[in-house]
Design a protein around this motif. Structure first.
Motif: not given
Lengths: 130, 529
Positions: B417-443
């Motif tokens: 759900k979107n956040s009202a915090a000024t610099l919230a990265f979940t700011r898009f209304s009505p829902l923010t879709c977050t796409i996390e990309l965990p991987g190896l620490n490499s170039a």
């Protein structure tokens, strides 16, 4: 005879390549024992211990966690340590150990600003289950 | 310095994922004294600030070291907040506000003050003992509350938002003799009586409050946070491996998500053979770029009233949990040779995607311990926030780039759900879709992230980046992500810290890179008489 020699050479090459590959791998086997849902203190401590003479001189590590418990203990070995154990026929077995304490347990739990002894919210002692 | 302050000089700092390392001048660890409750801890923070200021250094508090960016660290003085763990309830007589959530328990039994070092795992247990729990957390429990809130940590609770969204007030120390309880003017929660307990000034200000919520420690040292919790509940979980093509059919329904309706996802749930009487509380998808079929892991969790008799056995701790965060999965293979990673990730994806049908536990046990143990080579992760209406395009783009770039990692897709915090990265209304990309620490991984950002720009999908993860935090990127909110945040920080030296003290390299740091301007410039 020449064919047999060549296949022996091939086997030797394969052994060498596998050995080199094993050495080149950055990671080695490790084992972790972690306390369930325990909070972490800031520092991780590392040490190398040496078990000597087939159990005749096993190392004992003393850990100071300021009264808190251990959050995790990890042991790891590597190719060179294994080689050392093999070459010495098990007389010298090195092992890397890492450990970390749990952090300060939660304190308080009562109503903020309440007069001590005036427990308005019931019994609220809390803290990590060590 | 006081006896409850321990200083370590020339401290070698690294985060939990081992991809950010710094040699800092000094680490402060400040403890409470049991007899004086929180008082020595608060006095210690003030003493620390005075010393750091007298040396014209910068200061940054950190918590669980869970961030993958350098947001929570500076080169000078750092403050390990973890020894500060005092907590307590906010008495009824101090409460002036209304609850955020409908709940059978009165607000006075759900409102708590936690000192900044309390870790989520500690909070989970303490609250559960009292029949309460957090409305949502991240997928793991290693962060401190203050750290998680300050970087906008989130889960995938469709109706709650991120962790900062159940914060009701912040207790911030800005100098050796200035501290305040900061709360929104439009919805204050505590009276002057409460701030008097600490000798703090009560500040009711929407703009300041919303800016300070997600401010990474740059508004001062957070001493404590008041949060609204909820009555203890259980999560009934269902997880299954499906084709991503099937899972993505939920996206149009989420795009039309109505917070007032309880049947937004009914057609999708019926199609997937899941309970469809009500929307799930939590929904997420893990996608594996290395497989074409059965390449998504759909997890759905329904909120159920707590009933001890209906609990499933607790996880044993040695196996992968249904709520395990995917960064842990990657972290556990991060020391392996890169060439082996697709193989290992496929194996881990298989073990993580164990089918669950109705496994029921409290959030503490669903989102419990992470299995990460400081990978030597470090792990990496970047996380994008995109408007839910563009989520399908964004995920397809990321999947196609991942395939071409041989990205050694997985995609974690959540909905917040979107956040009202000024610099919230979940700011898009009505829902923010977050796409996390965990991987190896490499170039290769870093190159992949760059390609993703460029690809998003090229097809015009607006996006934000999680503050606690890696990414492009240049001034130009910040402007495109947050627009005028950046200037509002900077202005709010100036009001909170009117002295330029204060602003310098609570800045770091990360802020400087973002272009939102302000060092003291040089004055004078004329001939000295």
């Amino acid at each position: 005879m020449t064919t047999k020699f060549r296949s022996m050479q091939q086997v030797l090459w394969i052994v060498l390549v596998i050995s080199y590959g094993t050495l080149a791998l950055p990671g080695c086997s490790s084992v972790h024992v972690a306390a369930k849902q325990a909070s972490k203190a800031d520092d991780t401590f590392e040490t190398t211990v040496w078990a000597l003479w087939w159990g005749g001189s096993d190392p004992v590590e003393s850990v100071d966690c300021s009264g808190n418990g251990l959050q995790v203990v990890s042991t790891s070995t590597n190719w060179l340590y294994s080689l050392c154990a093999v070459v010495t026929l098990g007389a010298v077995v090195p092992l890397d150990i890492e450990y970390r304490c749990t952090s300060t347990p939660l304190q308080g739990g009562d109503e903020l600003g309440a007069v001590p002894g005036d427990n308005q919210s019931g019994d609220h002692q809390s803290g990590d289950q060590q | 310095m006081s006896a409850n302050i321990v200083i370590t000089d020339n401290y070698r700092w690294s985060n939990e994922h081992n991809n950010v390392k710094k040699q800092v001048l000094r680490r402060y660890q400040i403890s409470n004294n049991t007899a004086t409750q929180w008082r020595d801890g608060l006095a210690g923070i003030q003493e620390m600030i005075a010393q750091v200021r007298s040396r014209s250094e910068r200061l940054r508090s950190y918590g669980g070291k869970w961030s993958l960016s350098d947001v929570a660290i500076c080169n000078d003085a750092v403050h390990d907040s973890k020894p500060l763990t005092y907590w307590g309830s906010v008495g009824q007589s101090s409460i002036v506000g209304k609850p955020l959530y409908e709940d059978p328990k009165p607000l006075a039994q759900r409102l708590f003050y936690f000192q900044s070092g309390a870790q989520i795992t500690q909070i989970n247990r303490a609250l559960e003992d009292r029949g309460n729990c957090l409305a949502t957390t991240g997928a793991s429990n290693g962060q401190t509350l203050a750290g998680a809130v300050s970087t906008g940590t989130h889960g995938s609770a469709l109706r709650i938002g991120a962790m900062q969204d159940y914060v009701r007030a912040l207790h911030i120390v800005t100098s050796a003799n200035e501290q305040c309880i900061l709360q929104p003017k439009s919805n204050p929660i505590v009276s002057q009586k409460f701030s008097d307990i600490f000798g703090a000034k009560l500040v009711n200000d929407d703009e300041l409050y919303l800016s300070a919520l997600v401010s990474f420690g740059s508004f001062g040292v957070i001493h404590g946070i008041i949060i609204e919790t909820v009555s203890l509940y259980m999560l009934e979980t269902y997880s299954s491996r499906v084709d991503y093509k099937q899972a993505e059919q939920v996206l149009p329904l989420l795009a039309a998500f109505d917070q007032n309706s309880s049947g937004n996802l009914t057609p999708f749930l019926q199609q997937m053979g899941l309970p469809a009487e009500e929307d799930p509380y939590h929904l997420d998808i893990i996608a594996n770029p290395y497989e074409l079929k059965n390449n998504a892991f759909l997890r759905v969790m329904y909120k159920r009233p707590f009933d001890k008799l209906k609990l499933s056995p607790e996880p044993d701790g040695s196996s992968t949990r249904v709520g395990d965060d995917i960064l842990s999965l990657i972290g556990s293979v991060a020391d392996s040779a890169e060439v082996l990673v697709p193989l290992i990730v496929n194996g881990l994806f298989g073990s993580a995607s164990e089918e669950q049908t109705g496994y029921t536990q409290t959030p503490r046990n669903i989102f419990g311990d992470s299995t990460i143990y400081k990978p030597k080579n470090g792990s990496a992760s970047s996380e994008l926030g995109v408007p839910i209406a563009r989520a399908g395009e964004a995920i397809n783009l990321v999947m196609s780039i991942a395939e071409k770039a041989n990205f050694a990692g997985l995609l974690g897709i959540r909905f917040v759900k979107n956040s009202a915090a000024t610099l919230a990265f979940t700011r898009f209304s009505p829902l923010t879709c977050t796409i996390e990309l965990p991987g190896l620490n490499s170039a290769n991984t870093q190159n992949f992230y760059r390609q993703v950002f460029q690809g998003m720009d090229a097809i015009g999908i607006p996006f934000t980046l999680h503050w606690g993860q890696e990414g492009d935090y240049s001034p130009a990127r910040l402007a495109s992500m947050y627009g005028t909110a950046v200037a509002r945040w900077v202005e709010a920080r100036k009001r909170m810290l009117p002295d330029p030296m204060q602003r310098y003290m609570f800045s770091n390299d990360f802020l400087k890179r973002c272009g939102i740091s302000e060092s003291a301007a040089l004055s004078g410039g004329t001939e000295i008489a």
